[in-house]
Design an enzyme around this catalytic site. Structure first.
Site, short mmCIF file in Angstrom:
data_model
loop_
_atom_site.label_atom_id
_atom_site.label_comp_id
_atom_site.label_asym_id
_atom_site.label_seq_id
_atom_site.Cartn_x
_atom_site.Cartn_y
_atom_site.Cartn_z
N ASP A 1 0.84 -1.20 0.00
CA ASP A 1 0.00 0.00 0.00
C ASP A 1 0.88 1.24 0.00
O ASP A 1 1.80 1.35 0.83
CB ASP A 1 -0.88 0.05 1.27
N LYS B 1 -8.22 0.53 -4.91
CA LYS B 1 -9.38 -0.06 -4.25
C LYS B 1 -10.68 0.64 -4.64
O LYS B 1 -10.71 1.86 -4.82
CB LYS B 1 -9.23 0.02 -2.72
N GLY C 1 -5.25 -2.84 8.91
CA GLY C 1 -5.00 -1.65 9.73
C GLY C 1 -4.77 -1.93 11.19
O GLY C 1 -4.71 -1.00 12.00
N ARG D 1 -5.88 -20.66 7.16
CA ARG D 1 -6.06 -22.04 7.66
C ARG D 1 -7.46 -22.56 7.34
O ARG D 1 -7.63 -23.73 6.98
CB ARG D 1 -5.79 -22.10 9.16
N GLY E 1 -3.14 -7.18 8.34
CA GLY E 1 -2.45 -7.30 9.62
C GLY E 1 -1.02 -7.77 9.54
O GLY E 1 -0.40 -8.07 10.57
N GLY F 1 -0.13 -3.58 4.04
CA GLY F 1 -0.79 -2.29 4.02
C GLY F 1 -0.10 -1.28 4.89
O GLY F 1 0.94 -0.71 4.56
N SER F 2 -0.65 -1.11 6.09
CA SER F 2 -0.15 -0.09 7.02
C SER F 2 1.22 -0.48 7.58
O SER F 2 1.95 0.38 8.05
CB SER F 2 -1.15 0.08 8.16
#
Length: 293
Positions: A23, A80, A152, A164, A213, A234-235
């Site tokens: 990102d 997005k 996030g 999983r 995450g 991402g973050s």
């Protein structure tokens, strides 16, 4: 890049395998990502951590920002759109993005329908928590799947759960007799042909990336060990202390996920990771992974 048939779209997604998609919110960040070895960038106005912190309605990014990022790098650029918002997707296709993410990170525009992705030449990636969700998105034309995780948060637990769950359900489908597949397809709300394909091949019909995450090289390597084809970050990079170093480290961790010595080396001295959120602290309405169906 002229894209059209499903075969071409999924073939394009295959080119990302073993790679990291990052990102970015500025052309400068996009250049850092490209130099670090990212296979593509996701152009955004705000990373998921900021969307979560600031609240309000999260929409498609300003096309001007996306175009500036596209001009800054030579690798593919994704962007997005809100779930169900096919006009945002039409705009992104018009400005020439390489891939569209119909994303639960943005505020859904339609709570009942996802976009009919067959109507677009540009390929789509969509999130999925389980096999039923993945196959429904593929039936709608998605050329690539990713775990939803919990974007996030800097907390990898949901991405692990989704990875999983997907493999567990794929193994279960393989254990079924052929005359049991129709009932299972009905149970998970997915087309019989796709369930049969999974039964015969033991995997999804499209590339499946980890997302949501992932904050450290170890997180990225963990997702590769869980059978993912690559990783979205991402973050986790640009909310950390040393984005350039962390970006390079995560790319190396994905490439060498089976080599603990390399993982130890790239995990050293990365500066502060993003702070992160314990999922127990999230209210039910703050859980982004539950958006979509």
């Amino acid at each position: 890049m002229e894209k059209g048939t499903f075969h071409i779209k999924t073939g394009f997604a295959e080119m990302f395998k073993g790679g990291v998609i990052m990102d970015v919110t500025t052309p400068e960040q996009a250049v850092i990502a490209e130099e670090a070895g990212a296979v593509a960038v996701m152009a955004l106005e705000r990373v998921p951590a900021d969307i979560r912190a600031q609240g309000g309605v999260a929409r498609m990014s300003d096309p001007k920002i996306i175009k500036e990022i596209m001009a800054a790098v030579s690798i593919p650029v994704m962007a997005k759109v809100r779930i169900g918002h096919f006009v945002e997707a039409m705009i992104l296709e018009a400005i020439g993005v390489d891939f569209i993410d119909e994303s639960e990170v943005l505020t859904p525009a339609d709570e009942e329908h996802h976009i009919d992705k067959w109507k677009f030449k540009v390929p789509f990636v969509c999130g999925a928590r389980n096999l039923g969700e993945a196959l429904r998105r593929i039936a709608e034309g998605a050329a690539m799947i990713r775990t939803k995780g919990e974007a996030g948060t800097g907390n990898v637990v949901e991405a692990v759960r989704h990875a999983r769950t997907m493999w567990k359900e794929i193994r279960y489908v393989q254990s079924l007799r052929e005359d049991e597949l129709m009932a299972y397809a009905k149970e998970i709300g997915a087309p019989f042909e796709l369930v049969k394909w999974v039964h015969d091949h033991g995997r999804l019909p499209v590339v499946n990336f980890a997302a949501g995450g992932i904050a450290t090289p170890a997180d990225a390597a963990l997702m590769m060990h869980l059978g993912m084809d690559g990783v979205f970050v991402g973050s986790g990079i640009f909310k950390s202390g040393d984005p350039r170093k962390r970006a390079r480290a995560i790319v190396r961790a994905v490439a060498h996920y089976n080599d603990p010595e390399v993982l130890a080396e790239v995990s050293e001295d990365l500066g502060e990771p993003m702070v992160g959120i314990n999922l127990d602290q999230l209210k039910e309405e703050e859980r982004l992974a539950k958006r979509g169906w």
